[in-house]
Scaffold this motif. Structure first.
Motif, mmCIF file in Angstrom:
data_model
loop_
_atom_site.group_PDB
_atom_site.id
_atom_site.type_symbol
_atom_site.label_atom_id
_atom_site.label_comp_id
_atom_site.label_asym_id
_atom_site.label_seq_id
_atom_site.Cartn_x
_atom_site.Cartn_y
_atom_site.Cartn_z
ATOM 1 N N GLN A 48 -24.582 45.226 -13.431
ATOM 2 C CA GLN A 48 -24.853 46.082 -12.279
ATOM 3 C C GLN A 48 -26.124 46.899 -12.508
ATOM 4 O O GLN A 48 -26.948 47.028 -11.598
ATOM 5 N N ASP A 52 -29.329 47.038 -10.141
ATOM 6 C CA ASP A 52 -29.408 48.298 -9.418
ATOM 7 C C ASP A 52 -29.459 49.436 -10.433
ATOM 8 O O ASP A 52 -28.452 50.077 -10.723
ATOM 9 N N THR A 54 -30.421 52.379 -10.401
ATOM 10 C CA THR A 54 -30.065 53.729 -9.960
ATOM 11 C C THR A 54 -28.584 53.873 -9.638
ATOM 12 O O THR A 54 -28.116 54.981 -9.384
ATOM 13 N N LEU A 55 -27.846 52.755 -9.653
ATOM 14 C CA LEU A 55 -26.450 52.741 -9.221
ATOM 15 C C LEU A 55 -26.317 53.411 -7.856
ATOM 16 O O LEU A 55 -25.409 54.204 -7.606
ATOM 17 N N GLY A 56 -27.246 53.056 -6.984
ATOM 18 C CA GLY A 56 -27.282 53.625 -5.638
ATOM 19 C C GLY A 56 -25.995 53.415 -4.859
ATOM 20 O O GLY A 56 -25.673 54.189 -3.962
ATOM 21 N N ASN A 57 -25.258 52.373 -5.196
ATOM 22 C CA ASN A 57 -23.984 52.109 -4.525
ATOM 23 C C ASN A 57 -22.796 52.492 -5.396
ATOM 24 O O ASN A 57 -21.691 52.007 -5.168
ATOM 25 N N ASN A 58 -23.034 53.346 -6.405
ATOM 26 C CA ASN A 58 -21.993 53.781 -7.336
ATOM 27 C C ASN A 58 -21.513 52.595 -8.168
ATOM 28 O O ASN A 58 -22.096 51.530 -8.154
ATOM 29 N N SER A 60 -19.394 49.386 -9.119
ATOM 30 C CA SER A 60 -18.756 48.336 -8.321
ATOM 31 C C SER A 60 -17.244 48.529 -8.369
ATOM 32 O O SER A 60 -16.714 49.219 -9.249
ATOM 33 N N GLN A 64 -14.946 50.037 -11.420
ATOM 34 C CA GLN A 64 -14.036 51.159 -11.162
ATOM 35 C C GLN A 64 -12.610 50.811 -11.581
ATOM 36 O O GLN A 64 -11.921 51.629 -12.196
#
Length: 89
Positions: A48, A52, A54-58, A60, A64
């Motif tokens: 991830q 991404d 920046t982990l812009g979508n938190n 995955s 989680q």
């Protein structure tokens, strides 16, 4: 190719630090590195991060899910010593 390998290694170190901090930083790193669920979460989060940074979508949903399981598993683990000052290596 060497640049990509170095990037992946750095992202893996970052992902490992995030996971250890989110689960229980008092647990010895060797314990985590022998846990298949932790290794799966590490692979998933590293991937991830690769796509991404920046982990812009938190996290995955898969990360989680694994993180919740790991938090429950290591909730009461204090680490490898009796002094309360365990250090990750």
């Amino acid at each position: 190719m060497d640049e990509t390998k170095a990037t992946i290694n750095n992202l893996m170190k970052q992902a490992r630090a995030v996971l250890v901090s989110a689960i229980n930083s008092n647990v010895d790193l060797k314990t985590y590195m022998n846990d298949d669920l932790f290794l799966g979460a590490l692979d998933a989060l590293t991937t991830q991060f690769f796509y991404d940074r920046t982990l812009g979508n938190n996290f995955s949903l898969g990360v989680q899910m694994m993180l919740v399981q790991l938090q429950a598993k290591y909730l009461d683990t204090k680490g490898g010593d009796d002094d309360g000052d365990a250090q990750n290596s």
